[in-house]
Design an enzyme around this catalytic site. Structure first.
Site, PDB file in Angstrom:
ATOM      1  N   HIS A 299       0.746  -1.088  -0.047  1.00 54.97           N
ATOM      2  CA  HIS A 299       0.249   0.109  -0.177  1.00 54.97           C
ATOM      3  C   HIS A 299       0.944   1.221  -0.045  1.00 54.97           C
ATOM      4  CE1 HIS A 299      -3.368  -2.516   1.874  1.00 54.97           C
ATOM      5  NE2 HIS A 299      -3.591  -2.257   0.799  1.00 54.97           N
ATOM      6  N   ASN A 473       3.225   1.712   3.278  1.00 48.35           N
ATOM      7  CA  ASN A 473       2.177   1.568   4.539  1.00 48.35           C
ATOM      8  C   ASN A 473       2.728   0.480   5.428  1.00 48.35           C
ATOM      9  OD1 ASN A 473      -1.067   1.645   5.157  1.00 48.35           O
ATOM     10  ND2 ASN A 473       0.197   2.839   5.937  1.00 48.35           N
ATOM     11  N   TYR A 474       3.805  -0.252   5.114  1.00 48.73           N
ATOM     12  CA  TYR A 474       4.432  -1.253   5.887  1.00 48.73           C
ATOM     13  C   TYR A 474       3.576  -2.592   5.513  1.00 48.73           C
ATOM     14  CZ  TYR A 474       6.684   2.673   8.245  1.00 48.73           C
ATOM     15  OH  TYR A 474       7.033   3.785   8.329  1.00 48.73           O
ATOM     16  N   HIS A 475       3.049  -2.625   4.513  1.00 50.47           N
ATOM     17  CA  HIS A 475       2.171  -3.927   4.172  1.00 50.47           C
ATOM     18  C   HIS A 475       2.672  -4.579   2.871  1.00 50.47           C
ATOM     19  CE1 HIS A 475      -1.393  -1.247   5.866  1.00 50.47           C
ATOM     20  NE2 HIS A 475      -0.511  -1.749   6.937  1.00 50.47           N
ATOM     21  N   PRO A 476       3.884  -5.090   2.647  1.00 46.16           N
ATOM     22  CA  PRO A 476       4.416  -5.910   1.505  1.00 46.16           C
ATOM     23  C   PRO A 476       3.485  -7.168   1.712  1.00 46.16           C
ATOM     24  CG  PRO A 476       6.232  -5.886   3.241  1.00 46.16           C
ATOM     25  CD  PRO A 476       5.034  -4.890   3.787  1.00 46.16           C
TER      26      PRO A 476
END
Length: 574
Positions: A299, A473-476
């Protein structure tokens, strides 16, 4: 003497903690290997503590991206948890499951000889509600008795309230539950904490099993490769904190739960991945799966930052006498700013189609919030940050091996905002929330908008702004994705099994066919729970699901038959 367990879980993040706990409760002897540190630390425990660590801490691992050509060569960072509990021990604790349409999409993508395993909303909802211990919501969509403590924000700053009121002023409805029937609206998030203490996957699922002899937990242990014999995983090799190497065996399934940046790295180091790329590093290929490391999704977020005309928000609340005052207030009365995770309010909106599915998620942060590579670009003072996030990005990146040395970080290229539709949606979201800054009651407290520059808001200028400030957004997710049998790029089948290899599953956000709309900690835990459920059913009552290698052969056989039939039909028509 080589140690042996029923199961080995590689990675004690959100999914790994849940999977290990479920297996232990089912009576299975389980080894949980985590490369990071213990989750016991006062700054990790309290909701806003991570803001003192996020730009430099042993509890975080920082992946530097490859230079991003479409961002004018910019290099940025993707920080990941380096601690038991993974992201749930270091994140902002927002509890978000995504919308039901996300999982209906997964289910549709996985329709293709996947032995009847379903991933629709009806299939995944019980896993969410079974884990959830919500302090306000119940009914069909929420659980109130689960170990994961979900709560309303313990403290709400006035800036957050003004943000919610201003967004309502633009016509977006108030939403009391972003995990309810609809995401659309503005309101206050729920968080994975309770009474000033974080409820991470480590606390919720592993801590209660501390004295259970069926669980063996080893921290600061890095797995270098999987042991594979005759197409079956039999164990792992890992190094402890001293550097000493150990070999352990598993009688049944090994679960890789190291996250979307490290899980594909471990598979490739073990000979599972694109054969040609592995050969380039001198690694013998045991399963040619070209999808390993591809399909990296994240994200993208871009900030809008304004300075305030008064002492509003959380500026310096964690420093000096303010920090002492806030700490004493919490200790004496159990209330105050320490009960806030640093972000309380947010919104889901579709600027192009106000009644349509939201395309943008927003977070309201009552202070100036930037990544460490751009910290000096904005004055650190009283202010407000609203980050806009594209919730269903089309851009795709990749993870590759840097070398055959397990100590080397992987090559990571997320390609944030590379797809023109993502950039278009991001600019649309930025313009929408710029209006929010100009809407009462928030407008009355804004001194000036610092970024983006208000001198030029043309498409060209906004594109330049987004390229300069976009961050993870730290969502890989997505780098070992599930897919149908006929999908050559699918690494996993619908039961999270690695194709072509028996006794090996991947359970973390890398398994997602597409990313969910919203924060990813809860979906990661759901994946861990489902993975353990698949294994438990297989070992408790037998399973009609064929093995991964057999399924891979069946898929190739079906594809060959299909191609043969198509060729025959084409010849007959000719």
């Amino acid at each position: 003497m080589t140690q042996s367990y029923d199961h080995i879980v590689v990675g004690g993040g959100a999914a790994g903690c849940v999977a290990a706990a479920r297996l232990v409760k089912a009576g299975r002897r389980t080894l949980l290997l985590e490369a990071g540190h213990s989750h016991h630390h006062p700054l990790l425990d309290m909701p806003p503590g991570i803001f003192k660590m996020i730009n430099g801490s042993k509890f975080m691992r920082y992946h530097r991206t490859e230079p991003q050509a479409h961002l004018d060569g910019r290099v940025h960072e993707i920080s990941q948890g380096n601690v038991l509990g993974g992201g749930t021990s270091v994140n902002a604790q927002v509890y978000m499951r995504g919308r039901s349409a996300d999982y209906e999409e997964w289910d549709e993508l996985l329709r293709g000889n996947n032995a009847g395993v379903r991933w629709n909303w009806q299939a995944v909802l019980p896993h969410f509600t079974g884990m959830e211990g919500n302090n306000r919501l119940g009914g069909e969509l929420h659980g109130s008795e689960g170990p994961l403590l979900v709560s309303d924000p313990g403290h709400i700053d006035d800036v957050s309230r003004w943000f919610v009121q201003a967004v309502q002023g633009l016509g977006l409805p108030y939403n009391h539950d972003f995990n309810g029937p609809s995401q659309r609206g503005v309101g206050f998030y729920q968080f994975m904490n309770r009474r000033g203490k974080r409820s991470s996957a480590a606390y919720a699922f592993i801590e209660p099993l501390t004295n259970d002899p069926k669980l063996t937990l080893k921290l600061n242990c890095t797995v270098s490769r999987l042991l594979i014999e005759n197409g079956r995983v039999t164990g792992v090799v890992y190094s402890d904190a001293s550097g000493a190497e150990h070999t352990v065996h598993a009688d049944a399934d090994v679960i890789v739960s190291s996250g979307a940046l490290v899980s594909p790295k471990l598979l490739m180091l073990s000979g599972i991945g694109p054969a040609e790329a592995l050969a380039g590093h001198g690694i013998s290929c045991v399963a040619d799966l070209p999808g390993v490391g591809e399909n990296l999704i994240d994200h993208p977020e871009v900030p809008i930052i304004a300075t305030a005309n008064g002492p509003y928000g959380y500026f310096r609340q964690g420093q000096g006498w303010r920090m002492i005052k806030n700490g004493l207030h919490f200790k004496l009365f159990g209330t105050g700013t320490i009960l806030s995770a640093g972000v309380e309010a947010g919104a889901f909106v579709n600027p192009a189609d106000p009644e349509g599915e939201p395309t943008i998620q927003a977070f309201c942060v009552p202070h100036v919030y930037l990544d460490r590579d751009i910290l000096t670009l904005v004055e650190n003072t009283y202010g407000l940050t609203v980050t806009t996030v594209v919730v269903k990005p089309k851009s795709r990146g990749f993870v590759r091996l840097r070398s055959a040395d397990p100590k080397d970080m992987p090559i990571v290229s997320p390609n944030l905002l590379k797809h023109p539709d993502d950039m278009r949606e991001m600019i649309s979201g930025q313009r929408y929330f710029l209006q929010v800054f100009q809407t009462k009651p928030l407008a009355d407290r804004v001194k000036a908008i610092a970024v983006p520059s208000q001198d030029d808001l043309s498409d060209e200028a906004m594109t330049k702004h987004c390229k300069r400030f976009v961050k993870t957004n730290y969502h890989p997710a997505g780098t070992c994705r599930m897919g149908s049998d006929s999908d050559r790029m699918a690494v996993l089948d619908a039961a999270l099994r690695v194709r072509g290899i028996d006794n090996l599953r991947v359970a973390d956000m890398s398994a997602c066919p597409n990313i969910n709309a919203g924060n990813t900690a809860a979906p990661a835990m759901m994946l861990g729970d489902r993975c353990a459920d698949f294994i438990w059913r297989r070992h408790s009552a037998g399973s009609s699901l064929p093995t991964a290698s057999r399924r891979s052969r069946l898929g190739r056989y079906r594809e060959e038959i299909t191609q043969s039939l198509k060729a025959t039909i084409k010849e007959e028509r000719a």
